[in-house]
Write a protein that holds these residues in place. Structure first.
Motif, PDB file in Angstrom:
ATOM      1  N   ARG A   1       0.852  -1.180   0.000  1.00 48.01           N
ATOM      2  CA  ARG A   1       0.000   0.000   0.000  1.00 48.01           C
ATOM      3  C   ARG A   1       0.892   1.235   0.000  1.00 48.01           C
ATOM      4  N   HIS A   2       0.365   2.353  -0.504  1.00 49.27           N
ATOM      5  CA  HIS A   2       1.083   3.616  -0.361  1.00 49.27           C
ATOM      6  C   HIS A   2       0.828   4.137   1.063  1.00 49.27           C
TER       7      HIS A   2
ATOM      8  N   PRO B   1      -2.448   6.925   1.736  1.00 48.68           N
ATOM      9  CA  PRO B   1      -3.814   6.464   2.005  1.00 48.68           C
ATOM     10  C   PRO B   1      -3.907   5.606   3.270  1.00 48.68           C
TER      11      PRO B   1
ATOM     12  N   GLU C   1      -6.363   6.256   6.393  1.00 46.23           N
ATOM     13  CA  GLU C   1      -7.253   5.250   6.995  1.00 46.23           C
ATOM     14  C   GLU C   1      -7.088   5.235   8.519  1.00 46.23           C
TER      15      GLU C   1
ATOM     16  N   GLU D   1      -8.950   8.155   9.811  1.00 44.24           N
ATOM     17  CA  GLU D   1     -10.388   7.861   9.744  1.00 44.24           C
ATOM     18  C   GLU D   1     -10.800   6.977  10.915  1.00 44.24           C
ATOM     19  N   ASP D   2      -9.986   5.961  11.171  1.00 41.18           N
ATOM     20  CA  ASP D   2     -10.331   5.013  12.239  1.00 41.18           C
ATOM     21  C   ASP D   2     -10.405   5.702  13.593  1.00 41.18           C
TER      22      ASP D   2
ATOM     23  N   ILE E   1     -13.715   7.438  13.590  1.00 41.19           N
ATOM     24  CA  ILE E   1     -14.778   6.443  13.696  1.00 41.19           C
ATOM     25  C   ILE E   1     -14.870   5.934  15.138  1.00 41.19           C
TER      26      ILE E   1
ATOM     27  N   GLN F   1     -18.377  10.637  11.733  1.00 37.69           N
ATOM     28  CA  GLN F   1     -18.567  10.099  10.388  1.00 37.69           C
ATOM     29  C   GLN F   1     -17.443  10.589   9.467  1.00 37.69           C
ATOM     30  N   ILE F   2     -17.183   9.799   8.441  1.00 37.48           N
ATOM     31  CA  ILE F   2     -16.194  10.206   7.442  1.00 37.48           C
ATOM     32  C   ILE F   2     -16.947  10.736   6.233  1.00 37.48           C
ATOM     33  N   SER F   3     -16.632  11.973   5.863  1.00 42.44           N
ATOM     34  CA  SER F   3     -17.381  12.602   4.776  1.00 42.44           C
ATOM     35  C   SER F   3     -16.451  12.834   3.586  1.00 42.44           C
ATOM     36  N   GLU F   4     -17.035  12.799   2.404  1.00 41.02           N
ATOM     37  CA  GLU F   4     -16.238  13.008   1.188  1.00 41.02           C
ATOM     38  C   GLU F   4     -16.929  14.043   0.315  1.00 41.02           C
TER      39      GLU F   4
ATOM     40  N   ARG G   1      -8.120  14.874  -1.089  1.00 40.94           N
ATOM     41  CA  ARG G   1      -7.094  15.447  -1.940  1.00 40.94           C
ATOM     42  C   ARG G   1      -7.421  16.905  -2.211  1.00 40.94           C
TER      43      ARG G   1
ATOM     44  N   MET H   1       2.209  -3.357   3.933  1.00 41.91           N
ATOM     45  CA  MET H   1       0.759  -3.150   4.075  1.00 41.91           C
ATOM     46  C   MET H   1       0.425  -2.123   5.153  1.00 41.91           C
TER      47      MET H   1
END
Lengths: 355, 869
Positions: A114-115, A118, A122, A125-126, A129, A134-137, A212, A353
């Motif tokens: 994985r890069h 991101p 995550e 985000e966790d 959470i 909430q995670i909004s886009e 982004r 990972m």
């Protein structure tokens, strides 16, 4: 068979003793089987002796039978013992011959990676959470209203000038030589999600918006025109700057370990008032622990709440934003932004990972 | 950003004698003035006071005359003669003002001057020169290089100059050892672009006693002649025919005249030093004074040659087509939004342009070496007007920087008074008693402030008394409000940023200290807590799956241009009209945003290959941007008001669709077995497998729909590419890249790829739990079925026929062989399947199996498939 009918106790006893001795000396299954054939096979002294018992008298029969039973048992026990010994040795020899070099590299289907960016997002985000947020886009090609006006950037705010912001050509401009405003930009900040979130989801609202963003900075060791931020917004009754500090401390600890903490310094942003620069106490700072700039934050400006139709006398909120690239550079001691954006596999593979 | 010199700061606030720049930076950052950098002195010693014992002019062959001097620099630095006695140093000096008996500044060997100029003993003109007598310019103190510094005539009192002894440290005397602090100013705090403002902030941070210089200056300023009255220094009119956002470009113009000024008077050394330490150049006394006042008080000023000006002065907007050549010699075509200062030669009102208001003066009217009568302008201009003009003409100036951020609109008389005082004291001028003040500034609105507001927003428990005290300390006038617990707050004129209660809260909080705010945690929002959405989880699954499959994740910039279109076989005329175009791209050759990820991912693959990395297989998740040439225009709407539902809809309706995609490119060797065996080159099978892994991980039911060669898009190999479908929904492409594409990109042959529209793919998933089928325990019947079929029939088609024919009794089917060759007709191939039949409710008998085979053969027949023996 003539002459075989005589039972000779001494002879058979000697033969068995001799056989047992040979068994003890045997070292292969073949040798062992030959001994068995010789001393317990059809033509062996022992078999002949057993056969000869039939010709004996009743009393002698009993004595001879007992002797033969003992001799057979002794022979059998010795044989069995040796047999398992030899088998074990044989097996050990065979398996030994199968020895391989276990250190040879085995990688038929290597894992990719994985890069780290991101992955870091995550992790962030966790954290949110886990706090129940909430995670909004939101869209990356965004209207100027959400990116600027709704966030209290007036039409003449310096950030709205062409030297900082990527503007998008509109349809009406396609044939014109010059740029005609499309009221669209490549979003300059994930704060553009604030008013979208407030309008779409209402209050109370607890959202984080990782994503982004774009600014017209040339790529160099510390800048990139395309980068990532995580914006956080909480709007509810009774939220204060103290709550902002609490969440920031938690984020600092999650990203940089138990000794990390945050500090606020007075500053200015159009969409927050009071506003603050966010400093991070970074235990692993080069040259010793110290404060470093990490992001911006503050209490949501009443005009932003009004843009979403929310009464700032009833609701208060806080917001903050941190740069993901900067966080990653600090965490992993990455000295050059180029490494993060160029996509060289040698960079990503260091992280496999995780980050 | 402003440079802060402690020596200057002391004029307005009491600072400890031992205040360091490091401590000053800490004190200021606490109240929000951030340290940019402490600029260390560029000069190192020894630099000392020298007494010129003798000075012998020596004419040279080249026509120059040099002075061979002996300079006493004190016992510590003097030379030692053959008898061991201390004697003055021999120094060669070319300066015309060098003379015996003068006190000079001697830079000794070991010293380093600005520009990394190292002082060493050197042989010159037949002497060993053991040091250098320095000019202002050599020390970085100014521009003067006409001669060396003579300390008896340099800005020191007579007593001070006389007290100087040879060998005294001149570094400290001339402030050469001092660093300077550069700070960053946020855009709301224009008043801190002045010593007056920074000193006030230092006071707020430390409690040090602060004196606002404006109070005394105002007391001194004569009563002005106001608008409409006659008899002022010069007639002034403000005539704004084109205000921006309804705000007049100029709401105050204050003018004062100083007559009889001596244009030859030099700028005093202390002022030059301060200007230079502030990063400005010293130009001439009159100009230096206007700059000095600006730095000190924050009021940009302009000085004109009064004798070149013909009243009335008119402040107006430019007319279309007018031009102005600014002081820097650049010609500007003016816009009707530009605000101008004009005068009225030959009675023609407002006909001559003197300057671009608040930005930069013009060539005509400026003070020169002949100017004896000076006209000083101190005005107040609108932030937006100035910001736009400075930007439009790309001429940001110290003045425009301040006007953009907001200047105190009550500062003008004091600033003009200070300038007049300096023109008088340094230049011998006589200020007039009749300044002109056209003042149309508006009274500020009082802010209705609840004393509980600080606690509501910050959590700080601050007493009412402390809140009032802080507000008064920042310059507000506080009066009782409509009811207890409320106050009316009139912000000071230098704080145009204070307009709402939250602005006052920030002032209270920052002066109490953000560190004092108690740390709390917000409540956990249980009700709205939903965790990650299914699509957010799916996005992670896709990213993880491809990495686990062996690919490396990368991120690329989404910018593309004609080179990318060409490499990928797109027709520019087709793709550009449906691509988002950036109006001001960083790279002119990549002005568009990608419609698919593959072209930008390909750039990353190329970069890796060029760096000598082999077997590169990368993937990327990201958005793509689909321009709709018929999309409606997006409205411009004001902030601070919630748009109507129709307006909100219009905002989104004009935005391009931006679905989330995932793409992968696989090149080089597919299997990295190393010593274990042979390697295999990547081909279409690897791309299909990787794509299927993604689909399987998500539980998506994808099928491949292989178009006829002529229908395959130009990016793909015509015989080795397929559409990825979920039912009727197109979700992407998979296969080998077209050989031309691989060649254009420098990729190995057969490099393969896929791209999936995850937004579309996710929408085919219902997210419902898998509904499990019962597991049959009846015995299986295993059979191999080999068919010969026309090559035009796909494996998938035949498989579907078998699956349909076998119905519920089919447990599994697996293709185990594909054969073309000698035993087959040239237009046929053999497909062999291992099938397992198993009934859910009984043991299959031979007759059942026969019937199943018969049904399969019958179903396959229309495809031209025949069971092989």
């Amino acid at each position: 068979m003539a002459g075989s009918s005589t039972f000779d106790a001494e002879k058979v006893t000697d033969a068995v003793i001799e056989g047992i001795a040979k068994i003890k000396d045997a070292s292969t299954m073949e040798g062992l089987k030959a001994i068995k054939a010789q001393y317990a096979g059809a033509d062996s002294v022992m078999t002949q002796a057993s056969r000869a018992i039939g010709g004996l008298g009743k009393d002698e029969k009993k004595t001879a039978g007992q002797l033969m039973g003992k001799l057979r048992a002794d022979f059998g026990r010795a044989y069995g013992l040796k047999e398992s010994e030899v088998k074990a040795e044989d097996e050990a020899r065979k398996l030994g011959s199968e020895t391989v070099d276990m250190t040879l590299p085995v990688n038929r289907k290597p894992i990719g990676s994985r890069h780290p960016l991101p992955k870091l997002m995550e992790d962030v985000e966790d954290l949110f959470i886990s706090m129940g947020w909430q995670i909004s886009e939101g869209p990356e090609v965004e209207t100027e209203w959400y990116d600027f006006d709704a966030l209290n950037f007036g039409p003449d705010h310096p950030a709205r000038q062409m030297q900082d912001t990527f503007y998008v050509k509109g349809n009406q401009a396609r044939d014109a030589a010059g740029f005609v405003g499309s009221n669209m930009v490549l979003r300059t900040q994930t704060s553009s999600d604030q008013v979208r979130g407030l309008i779409a989801r209402g209050v109370p609202l607890y959202i984080a918006s990782p994503g982004r963003v774009f600014r017209t900075d040339e790529l160099d060791a510390t800048h990139t025109p395309v980068f990532h931020q995580c914006e956080a917004l909480a709007v509810d009754k009774n939220l204060t700057m103290g709550d902002l500090k609490g969440v920031l401390d938690k984020l600092a600890v999650t990203m940089f370990g138990p000794e990390a903490k945050s500090r606020l310094r007075p500053s200015y942003f159009p969409f927050t008032e009071p506003s603050a620069e966010l400093d991070l106490w970074f235990p692993d700072k080069k040259g010793g622990p110290g404060w470093i700039e990490w992001g911006g934050c503050g209490m949501v400006n009443p005009n932003v709440l009004r843009s979403a139709g929310i009464d700032p006398d009833v609701y208060t909120g806080f917001a903050f934003g941190v740069g993901m690239e900067r966080t990653l550079l600090l965490r992993h001691d990455i000295n050059d932004m180029h490494d993060l954006v160029e996509g060289d596999v040698r960079f990503s593979k260091q992280f496999v990972m995780g980050e | 950003m402003p440079m802060i010199d402690i020596d200057w700061l002391k004029e307005h606030v009491e600072v400890p004698a031992d205040l360091t720049y490091e401590q000053l930076a800490k004190d200021l950052v606490r109240v929000g003035l951030e340290e940019e950098e402490i600029h260390a002195s560029q000069v190192t010693g020894p630099i000392v006071v020298g007494y010129v014992v003798d000075c012998t002019p020596e004419p040279q062959k080249n026509g120059k005359t040099i002075n061979w001097c002996h300079v006493d620099v004190g016992d510590e630095y003097n030379e030692t003669d053959e008898n061991g006695d201390k004697v003055p140093r021999g120094i060669v000096c070319g300066a015309p003002n060098m003379a015996a008996g003068e006190k000079v500044v001697v830079t000794l060997p070991g010293a380093v001057l600005p520009g990394d100029f190292k002082i060493e003993p050197r042989k010159t003109y037949g002497h060993i020169s053991n040091g250098m007598c320095a000019s202002e310019r050599e020390l970085g103190l100014g521009n003067d290089h006409n001669g060396i510094i003579l300390l008896n005539h340099y800005d020191l009192s007579k007593e001070e100059a006389e007290a100087l002894k040879p060998g005294d440290d001149a570094m400290h005397l001339l402030h050469l050892d001092q660093p300077v602090l550069e700070i960053n100013i946020t855009p709301d705090r224009g008043y801190t672009l002045s010593y007056r403002g920074v000193a006030r902030e230092y006071h707020h941070s430390t409690g040090a006693a602060y004196t606002d210089p404006v109070v005394a200056l105002n007391a001194k300023a004569p009563k002005p002649v106001v608008e409409g009255d006659n008899g002022g220094d010069v007639a002034v009119e403000i005539d704004d025919g084109n205000p921006i956002h309804g705000v007049p470009g100029c709401d105050r113009y204050y003018a004062r005249i100083v007559r009889g000024f001596n244009p030859d008077a030099p700028t005093p050394g202390w002022m030059r030093r301060r200007l230079i330490r502030a990063g400005m150049r010293s130009i001439s006394l009159a100009v230096d004074i206007t700059n000095y006042v600006m730095l000190d008080l924050g009021q940009p000023m302009h000085a004109y040659d009064l004798d070149k000006i013909e009243g009335p002065i008119v402040v107006r907007r430019a007319n279309a087509g007018e031009h102005l050549t600014t002081l820097d010699g650049k010609d500007h075509e003016l816009s009707p939004e530009d605000l101008l200062i004009t005068d009225s030669p030959n009675g023609v009102r407002a006909s001559r342009i003197l300057g671009l208001a608040g930005v930069m003066g013009g060539l005509y009217g400026e003070v020169t070496a002949e100017t004896r009568n000076v006209f000083v302008e101190a005005a107040h201009f609108d932030q937006v007007t100035i910001a736009r003009s400075a930007r439009r003409h790309k001429t940001p100036s110290e003045a425009s920087k301040r006007f953009e951020r907001g200047v105190d609109d009550q500062l003008q008389p004091a600033a003009a008074q200070m300038a007049a005082d300096l023109l008088a004291s340094c230049g011998g001028g006589t200020p007039s008693d009749t300044p002109v003040d056209v003042d149309r500034t508006q009274a500020r609105t009082r802010i209705d402030f609840r004393l509980t507001e600080t606690k509501r927003l910050t959590g700080l428990d601050t007493s009412d008394e402390r809140i009032r005290q802080i507000l008064e300390d920042i310059g507000c006038a506080v009066s009782e409000g409509a009811e207890p617990g409320r106050i009316l707050v009139l912000p000071p004129s230098w704080r145009p940023d204070l307009n709402d209660p939250c602005d006052l809260v920030e002032e209270v909080a920052r002066l109490v200290g953000y560190d004092e705010i108690p740390v709390t945690m917000p409540p956990a929002p249980v009700e709205s807590s939903i965790g990650l959405t299914p699509n957010q989880l799916r996005q992670r699954q896709v990213a993880d799956e491809l990495a686990e499959y062996g690919l490396v994740e990368t991120l690329s910039y989404p910018f593309v241009g004609s080179a990318d279109f060409k490499a990928f076989g797109y027709d520019e005329d087709d793709i550009e009209p449906v691509s988002v175009e950036v109006a001001n791209p960083l790279a002119g050759d990549r002005p568009y945003l990608r419609r698919t990820i593959l072209p930008t991912l390909a750039q990353t693959v190329q970069r890796n290959i060029r760096r000598g990395i082999e077997d590169v297989s990368l993937y990327e998740l990201g958005h793509v941007y689909l321009w709709d040439p018929n999309a409606p225009a997006i409205p411009a709407l004001p902030g601070g008001v919630k748009p109507t539902d129709d307006q909100l809809e219009a905002l989104d309706a004009g935005l391009p669709e931006q679905p989330l995609h995932v793409a992968a490119i696989l090149t080089g060797k597919a299997v990295e077995t190393g010593w274990l065996g042979e390697r295999r080159a990547v081909d279409w099978t690897d791309a299909v497998e990787a794509m299927r892994r993604v689909a399987d991980r998500l539980g998506a039911k994808v099928q491949l729909d292989q178009p006829r060669s002529r229908d395959v898009p130009a990016q793909w190999h015509p015989g080795r590419a397929a559409k990825v479908m979920v039912g009727d929904v197109f979700v992407g492409m998979v296969g080998e890249l077209h050989p031309h594409v691989n060649e254009a990109l420098g990729f190995p042959e057969h490099s393969a790829a896929f791209e999936l529209d995850l937004t579309a793919l996710f929408s085919t998933l219902n997210g419902k739990p898998v509904q499990a089928k019962p597991i049959s325990t009846f015995p299986p019947v295993k059979q191999d079925l080999a068919f010969s079929v026309p090559k035009t029939i796909s494996a998938e088609q035949l498989k579907q026929a078998i699956v349909e024919a076998a119905g519920d009794d089919l447990e599994s089917i697996e293709l185990f062989d594909v054969y073309t060759g000698d035993q087959m007709e040239s237009d046929e191939k053999s497909l062999a399947y291992a099938v397992v039949f198993r009934s859910p409710d009984r043991t299959l008998q031979a007759a059942d199996t026969e019937a199943l085979r018969a049904a399969i053969v019958e179903k396959a027949a229309p495809l031209g498939a025949q069971l092989r023996a």
